[in-house]
Design a protein around this motif. Structure first.
Motif, short mmCIF file in Angstrom:
data_model
loop_
_atom_site.label_atom_id
_atom_site.label_comp_id
_atom_site.label_asym_id
_atom_site.label_seq_id
_atom_site.Cartn_x
_atom_site.Cartn_y
_atom_site.Cartn_z
N THR A 183 0.83 -1.21 0.00
CA THR A 183 0.00 0.00 0.00
C THR A 183 0.86 1.26 0.00
O THR A 183 0.60 2.21 -0.76
CB THR A 183 -0.93 -0.01 1.22
OG1 THR A 183 -1.74 -1.19 1.20
CG2 THR A 183 -1.84 1.21 1.22
N PRO A 204 -3.84 3.77 -3.86
CA PRO A 204 -4.71 3.57 -2.70
C PRO A 204 -5.27 4.91 -2.23
O PRO A 204 -4.73 5.98 -2.54
CB PRO A 204 -3.77 2.96 -1.65
CG PRO A 204 -2.42 3.44 -2.04
CD PRO A 204 -2.41 3.55 -3.54
N PRO A 250 -10.50 -0.77 3.52
CA PRO A 250 -10.39 -1.66 2.36
C PRO A 250 -9.58 -1.02 1.24
O PRO A 250 -9.71 0.17 0.96
CB PRO A 250 -11.85 -1.87 1.94
CG PRO A 250 -12.64 -1.58 3.16
CD PRO A 250 -11.90 -0.51 3.90
N THR A 251 -8.74 -1.82 0.62
CA THR A 251 -7.95 -1.34 -0.51
C THR A 251 -7.81 -2.45 -1.54
O THR A 251 -8.10 -3.63 -1.25
CB THR A 251 -6.57 -0.84 -0.05
OG1 THR A 251 -5.97 -0.06 -1.09
CG2 THR A 251 -5.64 -1.99 0.29
N THR A 252 -7.34 -2.09 -2.72
CA THR A 252 -7.13 -3.05 -3.81
C THR A 252 -5.67 -3.02 -4.20
O THR A 252 -5.06 -1.95 -4.29
CB THR A 252 -8.01 -2.68 -5.03
OG1 THR A 252 -9.38 -2.73 -4.63
CG2 THR A 252 -7.78 -3.65 -6.18
N SER A 284 -2.25 -2.91 -6.16
CA SER A 284 -1.86 -2.13 -7.34
C SER A 284 -0.86 -2.86 -8.21
O SER A 284 -0.72 -2.53 -9.40
CB SER A 284 -1.24 -0.80 -6.88
OG SER A 284 -2.11 -0.09 -6.03
N GLN A 289 -7.32 -9.45 -9.27
CA GLN A 289 -7.63 -8.41 -8.29
C GLN A 289 -7.51 -8.95 -6.87
O GLN A 289 -8.09 -9.98 -6.55
CB GLN A 289 -9.04 -7.87 -8.52
CG GLN A 289 -9.41 -6.75 -7.54
CD GLN A 289 -10.72 -6.09 -7.89
OE1 GLN A 289 -10.91 -5.60 -9.00
NE2 GLN A 289 -11.65 -6.09 -6.94
N ARG A 290 -6.74 -8.26 -6.05
CA ARG A 290 -6.58 -8.65 -4.66
C ARG A 290 -7.06 -7.50 -3.78
O ARG A 290 -6.62 -6.35 -3.95
CB ARG A 290 -5.12 -8.94 -4.34
CG ARG A 290 -4.56 -10.13 -5.07
CD ARG A 290 -3.11 -10.34 -4.70
NE ARG A 290 -2.31 -10.54 -5.89
CZ ARG A 290 -1.01 -10.78 -5.89
NH1 ARG A 290 -0.36 -10.82 -4.75
NH2 ARG A 290 -0.35 -10.94 -7.01
N ASN A 291 -7.91 -7.80 -2.85
CA ASN A 291 -8.43 -6.81 -1.91
C ASN A 291 -8.04 -7.22 -0.50
O ASN A 291 -8.00 -8.41 -0.18
CB ASN A 291 -9.95 -6.70 -2.02
CG ASN A 291 -10.40 -6.36 -3.43
OD1 ASN A 291 -9.97 -5.37 -4.00
ND2 ASN A 291 -11.26 -7.19 -4.00
N TRP A 292 -7.77 -6.23 0.34
CA TRP A 292 -7.47 -6.52 1.73
C TRP A 292 -7.72 -5.26 2.56
O TRP A 292 -7.79 -4.15 2.02
CB TRP A 292 -6.03 -6.99 1.90
CG TRP A 292 -4.97 -6.01 1.51
CD1 TRP A 292 -4.46 -4.98 2.27
CD2 TRP A 292 -4.28 -5.95 0.26
NE1 TRP A 292 -3.49 -4.30 1.58
CE2 TRP A 292 -3.36 -4.87 0.34
CE3 TRP A 292 -4.33 -6.70 -0.91
CZ2 TRP A 292 -2.51 -4.52 -0.71
CZ3 TRP A 292 -3.49 -6.36 -1.96
CH2 TRP A 292 -2.59 -5.28 -1.86
#
Length: 268
Positions: free
Chosen positions: A155, A172, A188-190, A192, A229-232
């Motif tokens: 991030t 982000p 929450p973020t995705t 990059s 796509q990865r989100n966390w």
């Protein structure tokens, strides 16, 4: 535990850390003895740290101090992490390498990772980092401090490079970045990038910056587009530790090209 709680409430961590680290080292060394004697005695699965699974006869078979050390490990882990939240402790208090080795030994014997303490002992400060954008060949120099895991690093790296318009991609949010630096909570973020080491292996977000391979004395990260796509939830692995990733400068094109020439293609 009391020392850790006092530090979290304002006590001087530099004054408290040496004794806590020394006691923790002794506890983990005694816990290794416990694990070895437990296996030699054929006692099967290790007991819980709260004592469930222990028998009275184990104190004769294994010894009082090794058993007490095994039971105390979660408390020592929390106390040590409280000390390691301080950048002064991480920079000035000796004993981290020996404690890390003792933790790794018990983790090997018990299959219990003690992840919080292992990661806290491995936190880097003022650590140089090179990021290479494979698509454009551009390279960038940065410095990391207090970053607990690669989710947090990912991030902050996206903010430092995409946020400056140096690399293409989805940056982000300001809230996610703030949570990775010094603000409480998670946002929450995705993802990059797909982060890759110089050896071609993926740099997993679940890992830590200290695991990133070194090239010419500097940890090197290759930035590839995300493969999916990865989100966390973006935030700090250690809520009491301030994280920083400071952008320094862009590398000269020839320097970036020379480093990229030494980078393997992604393994996966």
């Amino acid at each position: 535990m009391l020392s850790g709680a006092c530090v979290e409430r304002g006590a001087d961590p530099l004054a408290c850390a040496p004794a806590v680290f020394a006691s923790a080292l002794d506890a983990f060394e005694q816990a290794a003895v416990f694990c070895e004697r437990w296996a030699t005695a054929g006692r099967g699965e290790l007991p819980d740290h709260d004592g469930e699974g222990l028998e009275e006869a184990d104190f004769e078979r294994i010894g009082f101090e090794p058993i007490m050390a095994w039971q105390a490990l979660p408390q020592f882990e929390m106390a040590c992490v409280a000390m390691l939240n301080s950048p002064q402790v991480r920079r000035e208090v000796p004993g981290r390498e020996g404690l890390a080795a003792a933790v790794a030994r018990v983790a090997e014997l018990s299959d219990e990772p003690f992840k919080c303490l292992a990661y806290a002992l491995a936190v880097l400060d003022d650590e140089p980092l090179i990021a290479l954008d494979r698509a454009t060949g551009a390279g960038f120099a940065l410095r990391a401090s207090g970053v607990g895991d690669n989710f947090q690093l990912h991030t902050l790296l996206a903010d430092a490079l995409i946020g400056r318009g140096l690399v293409e991609g989805q940056a982000p949010s300001a809230e996610a970045v703030a949570c990775c630096r010094d603000q409480p909570g998670m946002v929450p973020t995705t993802g990059s990038f797909n982060l890759v080491g110089a050896d071609g292996e993926w740099i997993w977000n679940e890992g830590k910056p200290a695991d990133i391979p070194v090239v010419d004395g500097v940890r090197l990260v290759v930035l590839d587009p995300p493969t999916y796509q990865r989100n966390w939830p973006a935030g700090r692995f250690f809520p009491g530790m301030t994280g920083e990733l400071v952008y320094d400068h862009a590398l000269a094109p020839e320097e970036s090209a020379a480093l990229l020439a030494r980078v393997a293609e992604p393994v996966r």
